[in-house]
Scaffold this motif. Sequence first.
Motif, PDB file in Angstrom:
ATOM      1  N   ILE A 247      -4.376   8.702  -8.115  1.00 58.84           N
ATOM      2  CA  ILE A 247      -5.019   9.295  -6.933  1.00 58.84           C
ATOM      3  C   ILE A 247      -4.364   8.833  -5.639  1.00 58.84           C
ATOM      4  O   ILE A 247      -4.117   9.616  -4.726  1.00 58.84           O
ATOM      5  CB  ILE A 247      -6.531   8.948  -6.923  1.00 58.84           C
ATOM      6  N   ILE A 248      -4.062   7.520  -5.552  1.00 67.48           N
ATOM      7  CA  ILE A 248      -3.476   6.966  -4.325  1.00 67.48           C
ATOM      8  C   ILE A 248      -2.543   5.803  -4.683  1.00 67.48           C
ATOM      9  O   ILE A 248      -2.891   4.975  -5.522  1.00 67.48           O
ATOM     10  CB  ILE A 248      -4.597   6.497  -3.356  1.00 67.48           C
ATOM     11  N   PRO A 249      -1.352   5.740  -4.078  1.00 66.75           N
ATOM     12  CA  PRO A 249      -0.424   4.642  -4.383  1.00 66.75           C
ATOM     13  C   PRO A 249      -1.006   3.276  -4.005  1.00 66.75           C
ATOM     14  O   PRO A 249      -1.704   3.157  -2.992  1.00 66.75           O
ATOM     15  CB  PRO A 249       0.804   4.955  -3.517  1.00 66.75           C
ATOM     16  N   ILE A 250      -0.733   2.271  -4.827  1.00 66.41           N
ATOM     17  CA  ILE A 250      -1.229   0.915  -4.566  1.00 66.41           C
ATOM     18  C   ILE A 250      -0.037  -0.009  -4.369  1.00 66.41           C
ATOM     19  O   ILE A 250       0.818  -0.141  -5.249  1.00 66.41           O
ATOM     20  CB  ILE A 250      -2.071   0.384  -5.754  1.00 66.41           C
ATOM     21  N   HIS A 251       0.029  -0.666  -3.230  1.00 71.08           N
ATOM     22  CA  HIS A 251       1.096  -1.628  -2.962  1.00 71.08           C
ATOM     23  C   HIS A 251       0.717  -2.976  -3.605  1.00 71.08           C
ATOM     24  O   HIS A 251      -0.384  -3.485  -3.398  1.00 71.08           O
ATOM     25  CB  HIS A 251       1.319  -1.783  -1.459  1.00 71.08           C
ATOM     26  N   VAL A 252       1.652  -3.510  -4.387  1.00 71.76           N
ATOM     27  CA  VAL A 252       1.396  -4.746  -5.131  1.00 71.76           C
ATOM     28  C   VAL A 252       1.810  -5.942  -4.282  1.00 71.76           C
ATOM     29  O   VAL A 252       2.986  -6.057  -3.904  1.00 71.76           O
ATOM     30  CB  VAL A 252       2.178  -4.765  -6.463  1.00 71.76           C
ATOM     31  N   PRO A 253       0.868  -6.857  -3.954  1.00 72.44           N
ATOM     32  CA  PRO A 253       1.214  -8.042  -3.159  1.00 72.44           C
ATOM     33  C   PRO A 253       2.235  -8.923  -3.887  1.00 72.44           C
ATOM     34  O   PRO A 253       2.225  -9.017  -5.115  1.00 72.44           O
ATOM     35  CB  PRO A 253      -0.127  -8.775  -3.010  1.00 72.44           C
ATOM     36  N   GLU A 254       3.106  -9.587  -3.114  1.00 73.34           N
ATOM     37  CA  GLU A 254       4.159 -10.429  -3.694  1.00 73.34           C
ATOM     38  C   GLU A 254       3.579 -11.568  -4.531  1.00 73.34           C
ATOM     39  O   GLU A 254       4.141 -11.939  -5.560  1.00 73.34           O
ATOM     40  CB  GLU A 254       5.052 -10.997  -2.583  1.00 73.34           C
ATOM     41  N   ARG A 255       2.445 -12.142  -4.089  1.00 74.40           N
ATOM     42  CA  ARG A 255       1.888 -13.279  -4.831  1.00 74.40           C
ATOM     43  C   ARG A 255       1.393 -12.845  -6.216  1.00 74.40           C
ATOM     44  O   ARG A 255       1.455 -13.621  -7.170  1.00 74.40           O
ATOM     45  CB  ARG A 255       0.760 -13.965  -4.058  1.00 74.40           C
TER      46      ARG A 255
END
Length: 304
Positions: A247-255
């Motif tokens: 549905i919506i892109p999710i940005h994955v945090p570096e940590r």
Amino acid sequence: MLLVAGDLLVRGAITLATRLSIPPLIIGLTIVSFGTSAPELIISLDAAFKGLGGISIGNVVGSNITNVLLVLGLPALIRPTQCSESGTRSSTVFMIAVSIVFSALCLQGVLDLSSGIVLLALLTFFLTWTVWTSRKQRGEPCDLVDEELLEEAPSNLGVAILFIVIGLIGLPLGGHLTIEGATGIARTWGVSEAVIGLTVVALGTSLPELATTLVAAIRNQGAMAFGNVIGSNIFNILAIMGLTSTIIPIHVPERVIGMDLLVMVATALLMLLFTVFRMPLTRTRGAIMVAAYAGYVALAFASH
């Protein structure tokens, strides 16, 4: 609100599906499995729409870690358990494979439509495979079907519809309040949304599984917990992250990429010892797992 609304939605939907003559196995694999994961799904979607990818993905990764270390470890302190069901072995291997595939997708830095399609395709395969094997082994209990939940559904259709309505209203409202509270805590404590998602939110959404396994341990039915945890972890990744990223892109945090995915895969591999190699989950091992979870949470806050 999330837990109560999710529970009512599941119970109402079971009654409605039963009236429509849908087989119990299909109800267990779809309505119960998706319904009990509804709080995680609502939170992940709400967070993703608000640009809070840390909470969205942290909720799922943190829940999977919590499910293994705490949801299995804590009941073992009450009564040692051993996984004797043969069906959980193949499910464990699949859970590990899914965890590795999911981690590989996260290395791209964003979970987008293509990632979601891959995860949903694996979910379709998993559901088809489970139905096929369950029919092949007719008469044996399915690890992913909560028989008690099926039996406790309301018999009155009017009550069932009321439950569904309350659930459909309560879940989005509860999800909204959870995200607002979580971001407020993150700002007040000066930590990232990812850390809050991995710890506070993940623990909150894992409470139903924890309560179920504690009661099962008291009733000397702790072995059932393994199937519940494996099923929950598979659905968390494939259904929740699959639907959300479609549905919506999710940005994955570096940590999350740097530490938390490794911990999630490690806890998935830990399940091999208990399910494939039939290692009993003793009180000592349970205590080590609970201590490991406490250490993980402490490290998450210390390294925010």
